[in-house]
Design a protein around this motif. Sequence first.
Motif, short mmCIF file in Angstrom:
data_model
loop_
_atom_site.label_atom_id
_atom_site.label_comp_id
_atom_site.label_asym_id
_atom_site.label_seq_id
_atom_site.Cartn_x
_atom_site.Cartn_y
_atom_site.Cartn_z
N LEU A 225 82.49 10.20 44.66
CA LEU A 225 81.39 11.10 44.32
C LEU A 225 80.55 11.35 45.57
CD1 LEU A 225 79.90 12.61 42.05
CD2 LEU A 225 78.50 10.56 41.75
N GLY A 226 80.29 12.62 45.83
CA GLY A 226 79.55 12.99 47.03
C GLY A 226 80.48 13.53 48.09
N LEU A 227 81.66 12.92 48.22
CA LEU A 227 82.66 13.47 49.13
C LEU A 227 83.17 14.80 48.59
CD1 LEU A 227 84.45 13.00 51.67
CD2 LEU A 227 86.09 11.86 50.17
N VAL A 228 83.30 14.87 47.27
CA VAL A 228 83.71 16.10 46.58
C VAL A 228 82.78 16.29 45.38
CG1 VAL A 228 86.12 15.93 47.30
CG2 VAL A 228 85.38 14.83 45.17
N PRO A 229 82.71 17.49 44.83
CA PRO A 229 81.87 17.70 43.64
C PRO A 229 82.47 17.01 42.42
CG PRO A 229 83.08 19.70 44.20
CD PRO A 229 83.30 18.75 45.33
N PRO A 230 81.67 16.76 41.39
CA PRO A 230 82.14 16.01 40.22
C PRO A 230 83.41 16.56 39.58
CG PRO A 230 79.76 16.24 40.14
CD PRO A 230 80.23 17.10 41.29
N GLU A 231 83.55 17.89 39.54
CA GLU A 231 84.72 18.44 38.86
C GLU A 231 86.03 18.09 39.58
OE1 GLU A 231 82.65 21.89 41.11
OE2 GLU A 231 82.09 20.15 39.88
N ALA A 232 85.95 17.80 40.88
CA ALA A 232 87.16 17.43 41.62
C ALA A 232 87.60 16.00 41.31
CB ALA A 232 86.93 17.59 43.12
N LEU A 233 86.73 15.25 40.64
CA LEU A 233 87.05 13.86 40.29
C LEU A 233 87.63 13.74 38.89
CD1 LEU A 233 83.68 12.28 41.52
CD2 LEU A 233 85.84 12.28 42.76
N ALA A 234 87.82 14.86 38.22
CA ALA A 234 88.07 14.83 36.78
C ALA A 234 89.42 14.28 36.36
CB ALA A 234 87.88 16.23 36.19
N ASP A 235 90.49 14.57 37.13
CA ASP A 235 91.80 14.26 36.54
C ASP A 235 92.95 14.13 37.52
OD1 ASP A 235 92.07 16.88 37.33
OD2 ASP A 235 92.68 17.66 35.37
N HIS A 236 92.70 13.87 38.79
CA HIS A 236 93.82 13.76 39.72
C HIS A 236 94.76 12.61 39.37
CE1 HIS A 236 92.41 16.28 43.43
NE2 HIS A 236 92.32 16.95 42.30
N ILE A 237 94.21 11.48 38.97
CA ILE A 237 95.07 10.35 38.60
C ILE A 237 95.83 10.67 37.31
CG2 ILE A 237 95.12 7.90 37.99
CD1 ILE A 237 92.60 7.56 39.72
N ALA A 238 95.13 11.25 36.36
CA ALA A 238 95.78 11.62 35.10
C ALA A 238 96.93 12.59 35.35
CB ALA A 238 94.77 12.23 34.14
N GLN A 239 96.71 13.56 36.23
CA GLN A 239 97.79 14.50 36.56
C GLN A 239 98.95 13.79 37.24
OE1 GLN A 239 97.01 18.44 38.25
NE2 GLN A 239 94.83 18.03 38.02
N ALA A 240 98.64 12.86 38.13
CA ALA A 240 99.69 12.17 38.88
C ALA A 240 100.59 11.35 37.96
CB ALA A 240 99.08 11.27 39.95
N VAL A 241 99.99 10.63 37.01
CA VAL A 241 100.80 9.79 36.13
C VAL A 241 101.35 10.59 34.95
CG1 VAL A 241 99.52 7.73 36.79
CG2 VAL A 241 98.85 8.97 34.74
N GLY A 242 100.81 11.78 34.74
CA GLY A 242 101.31 12.65 33.68
C GLY A 242 102.37 13.58 34.20
N GLU A 243 101.96 14.80 34.54
CA GLU A 243 102.95 15.78 35.00
C GLU A 243 103.66 15.32 36.26
OE1 GLU A 243 103.43 20.59 35.60
OE2 GLU A 243 101.42 19.72 35.63
N GLY A 244 102.95 14.61 37.15
CA GLY A 244 103.55 14.17 38.40
C GLY A 244 104.51 13.00 38.27
N VAL B 68 106.56 18.37 42.22
CA VAL B 68 107.22 17.07 42.17
C VAL B 68 107.83 16.81 40.80
CG1 VAL B 68 105.82 16.12 44.04
CG2 VAL B 68 105.05 15.83 41.67
N ALA B 69 107.21 17.36 39.75
CA ALA B 69 107.80 17.22 38.42
C ALA B 69 109.14 17.96 38.36
CB ALA B 69 106.85 17.77 37.37
N PHE B 70 109.18 19.14 38.94
CA PHE B 70 110.43 19.91 38.99
C PHE B 70 111.50 19.14 39.75
CE2 PHE B 70 113.22 22.67 41.44
CZ PHE B 70 113.76 23.50 40.47
N LEU B 71 111.14 18.62 40.92
CA LEU B 71 112.12 17.92 41.75
C LEU B 71 112.55 16.60 41.12
CD1 LEU B 71 110.48 18.74 45.18
CD2 LEU B 71 112.69 19.59 44.35
N ALA B 72 111.67 15.99 40.35
CA ALA B 72 112.04 14.74 39.67
C ALA B 72 113.14 14.98 38.65
CB ALA B 72 110.81 14.13 39.00
#
Length: 507
Positions: free
Chosen positions: A324-343, A303-307
């Motif tokens: 938490l519990g739906l996914v392991p802790p590491e999966a909670l680390a940075d999805h929002i940060a990635q979305a507002v950053g690179e995304g 999406v960054a490329f297409l933007a």
Amino acid sequence: MIRLLSLALLAWLSAAAITARAADREAAAAALFDRVSSDPARLRVFLKAMPKGADLHNHVDGSPYAEAYLDWAGRKGLCIDRAALSITDPPCTAPDRVPAAGLILADPVLEQRMIDALSVRGWTEGVGRDTASGHDRMFGAFARFLAVARLVPGSSVAEVRRVAALDHVSYLELMYNPLGINRFALTTRDAAWNDTDLEGAFARLQPLLPELLASARRETDATDAAARAALGCATGSAEAGCAVQYRYIGYGLRLLPPPQLFRQLAVLFALADADPRYVGVNLVQPEDDPVAITQYRLAMRMVAFLATRYPKVHRSWHAGELALGLVPPEALADHIAQAVGEGRAERIGHGTDIAYETDATATLARMARDHVDVEINLASNDVILGVRGAEHPLRLYLAAGVPVTLSTDDEGVLRTDMTDQYVRAARVHALSYRDLKRLARASLEYAFLPGDSLWVGRQPGDPVPTCRDLTSASCTRLASGSPKASLQRDLELRLVAFETEIVRQRF
């Protein structure tokens, strides 16, 4: 000079008087809200009548109620699979299949079971909680009504507008794809695909775009026409839903293999760039799925490329729809940060796991600074993730100064509506009338509508000088030249009427 000063003073006094009257109206409505906020029924009456601006996070397929899908299935000659509790294509003579038409009379018990299966209704009442989570019931419902949903997009759009009008919502951004784009993504292959060569994949797609876009426009024309016809918009008995404006947001299916996801996203970006009915692009499907987690970073690169190729196309990503519990802790680390950053997200949907991100405070600060709105879906987060009450980060976002809007997500499957989101925000999260009014205003400020805003510096409630008086000629001119300002001005006038009338009513 004296005359000019006198005129300026009169204008200032007039503006001050308008501001004072507005403050008095708001205070009276807020006082009534405070009196009814502890009474669920009276609060519902108050908030049902309140103008709410926009619903910015609304999946067209998930918004019609099960009863509507069953009705449409009957009209289209489709069938009910008794064993799978799903709507299927004919023939209806196969074992365990019965016609959908007339189901309510032929087998009312099956009809009620189907309503539960096409939604989370039974689950919320305790039926099947021991065999399926709210998450699985919610996402599993879509496959059960897909056979009819793909046939009636216009009816679905009409139904969403119909319900929005009942809820005093004036604008919708609907996640919707022309079926041709989905078929293209699902059935075509890019044999030369390489994750590190998005430029090459983009170039190989270009010769196919003209026909794909032309087909998508024709399909959208048909959907819009069917929606208008269903609401009677060209007749003397037009429904209130005809007045609800809307735009589309195309969506990429994040569980597709990367070559297909990229092609789908690229076509959707091109469509939004070419057709003003499409104002942005999103990413959907369960974010907790292992495929989505594995290729999340790659999706952000796409999406960054297409933007960069389509800078005018707006971007809103489902991000942080995790717990938490739906996914392991590491999966909670940075999805929002990635979305507002690179995304490069301008809005994010859900954002439920923000408190679990590695650098949550920095992400919140960035969202506040860059005016990245979070589309909060309280009913959805409750059912799908089990995130509710004090566990929900709504107040965290507000405290950090992040723009917040309320939305419905999949109101039909969830058996909810926009008023329910406002009721939850008031009762569960103790938001005041003024808080809710700010959220309603924010919903239009952060809508992907073209044109200048009614507000200064993206601060809803602080009008530009030309609109200190909403009825002035200067404000009328601004509204006439800006779809965004037009809807914002309309919301303000509706709020004036609401605050004036609600305090006169007895309930």
